[in-house]
Write a protein that holds these residues in place. Structure first.
Motif, short mmCIF file in Angstrom:
data_model
loop_
_atom_site.label_atom_id
_atom_site.label_comp_id
_atom_site.label_asym_id
_atom_site.label_seq_id
_atom_site.Cartn_x
_atom_site.Cartn_y
_atom_site.Cartn_z
N THR A 64 0.86 -1.18 0.00
CA THR A 64 0.00 0.00 0.00
C THR A 64 0.89 1.22 0.00
N SER A 65 0.37 2.29 -0.47
CA SER A 65 1.16 3.52 -0.42
C SER A 65 1.03 4.10 0.97
N LYS A 66 2.11 4.01 1.72
CA LYS A 66 2.14 4.47 3.10
C LYS A 66 3.21 5.53 3.24
N PRO A 67 2.99 6.47 4.16
CA PRO A 67 4.06 7.41 4.44
C PRO A 67 5.23 6.68 5.09
N SER A 68 6.39 7.25 5.01
CA SER A 68 7.58 6.64 5.58
C SER A 68 7.48 6.54 7.10
N PRO A 69 7.68 5.34 7.66
CA PRO A 69 7.63 5.21 9.11
C PRO A 69 8.78 5.95 9.79
N ASN A 70 9.92 6.06 9.11
CA ASN A 70 11.06 6.74 9.71
C ASN A 70 10.75 8.21 9.94
N GLY A 71 10.10 8.85 8.98
CA GLY A 71 9.75 10.26 9.13
C GLY A 71 8.79 10.47 10.28
N MET A 72 7.81 9.59 10.40
CA MET A 72 6.85 9.71 11.51
C MET A 72 7.50 9.40 12.84
N ALA A 73 8.36 8.38 12.87
CA ALA A 73 9.01 8.00 14.12
C ALA A 73 9.88 9.14 14.65
N MET A 74 10.44 9.94 13.74
CA MET A 74 11.23 11.09 14.19
C MET A 74 10.36 12.09 14.93
N GLY A 75 9.06 12.12 14.62
CA GLY A 75 8.14 13.03 15.29
C GLY A 75 7.64 12.52 16.62
N VAL A 76 7.90 11.24 16.94
CA VAL A 76 7.46 10.66 18.21
C VAL A 76 8.41 11.10 19.32
N ILE A 77 7.83 11.65 20.38
CA ILE A 77 8.61 12.13 21.51
C ILE A 77 8.69 11.08 22.61
N ARG A 78 7.53 10.48 22.92
CA ARG A 78 7.46 9.54 24.05
C ARG A 78 6.27 8.61 23.85
N VAL A 79 6.39 7.39 24.32
CA VAL A 79 5.30 6.42 24.29
C VAL A 79 5.09 5.90 25.70
N GLU A 80 3.88 6.06 26.22
CA GLU A 80 3.55 5.56 27.55
C GLU A 80 2.51 4.46 27.41
N MET A 81 2.71 3.40 28.19
CA MET A 81 1.82 2.27 28.10
C MET A 81 1.29 1.88 29.47
N ASN A 82 -0.01 1.72 29.55
CA ASN A 82 -0.68 1.19 30.73
C ASN A 82 -1.90 0.46 30.18
N LEU A 83 -1.71 -0.83 29.89
CA LEU A 83 -2.70 -1.60 29.16
C LEU A 83 -4.08 -1.53 29.78
N PRO A 84 -5.09 -1.46 28.94
CA PRO A 84 -5.12 -1.70 27.50
C PRO A 84 -4.95 -0.43 26.64
N VAL A 85 -4.31 0.58 27.19
CA VAL A 85 -4.12 1.82 26.45
C VAL A 85 -2.64 2.13 26.30
N CYS A 86 -2.31 2.70 25.16
CA CYS A 86 -0.96 3.17 24.89
C CYS A 86 -1.11 4.59 24.35
N VAL A 87 -0.33 5.51 24.87
CA VAL A 87 -0.40 6.91 24.43
C VAL A 87 0.93 7.28 23.79
N ILE A 88 0.84 7.84 22.60
CA ILE A 88 2.02 8.28 21.87
C ILE A 88 1.99 9.80 21.82
N TYR A 89 3.05 10.42 22.35
CA TYR A 89 3.18 11.88 22.32
C TYR A 89 4.09 12.22 21.15
N THR A 90 3.65 13.16 20.31
CA THR A 90 4.41 13.52 19.11
C THR A 90 4.69 15.01 19.09
N GLN A 91 5.52 15.39 18.14
CA GLN A 91 5.67 16.81 17.87
C GLN A 91 4.34 17.31 17.30
N VAL A 92 4.10 18.59 17.42
CA VAL A 92 2.85 19.17 16.95
C VAL A 92 2.65 18.85 15.47
#
Length: 154
Positions: A64-92
């Motif tokens: 499928t035509s997907k955006p580059s995961p590397n570009g998006m991963a660079m925008g990820v600041i922090r990932v917090e997990m407390n199942l069953p929820v995971c929160v990903i904090y990104t750049q604006v």
């Protein structure tokens, strides 16, 4: 319906993580996960998931035509997990793209996501533990392991 989803999710994970060359091999890998399937059921699942078999390369996930995961991963600041929820904090501005990518990725262990401008909330599928989620997200977003924070139980 749940059995179909579980079996199909397992197929996506198996084919996405290793080379598989035959339906017999796929059936064996499913059995190793405690999932029984006939060859006819497996054929229907492969067709429904748009998985193809390439000569000398084995089964392949649909392209499928997907955006580059590397570009998006660079925008990820922090990932917090407390199942069953995971929160990903990104750049604006990164959260909607990250959420859409996760919703559409066959290896993502998510039922769905909700995105703001800089935060993604992921509802995790039943049966996944923290290690499995970390492993799956690491395959989706390389170099994300150092951004994980496991939240203590309250």
């Amino acid at each position: 319906m749940q059995k179909n989803q579980t079996r199909q999710q397992a197929l996506l994970e198996i084919i996405g993580s290793q080379k598989i060359f035959s339906q017999e091999e796929l059936i064996q890998k499913l059995v190793e996960r405690g999932i029984n399937a006939t060859q006819a059921t497996l054929s229907r699942d492969l067709k429904a998931l748009k998985i193809i078999k390439v000569t000398r390369e084995g089964y392949k996930l649909p392209q499928t035509s997907k955006p580059s995961p590397n570009g998006m991963a660079m925008g990820v600041i922090r990932v917090e997990m407390n199942l069953p929820v995971c929160v990903i904090y990104t750049q604006v501005g990164f959260a909607p793209a990250v959420a859409t990518y996760l919703d559409r990725h066959p290896l993502a262990p998510v039922m769905g996501t909700v995105a703001g401008d800089d935060t993604v909330i992921m509802a995790i599928r039943k049966g996944f533990n923290e290690d499995q989620i970390l492993e799956a997200l690491s395959k989706i977003f390389p170099d994300i392991r150092d951004k994980f924070v496991l939240m203590p139980e309250l």
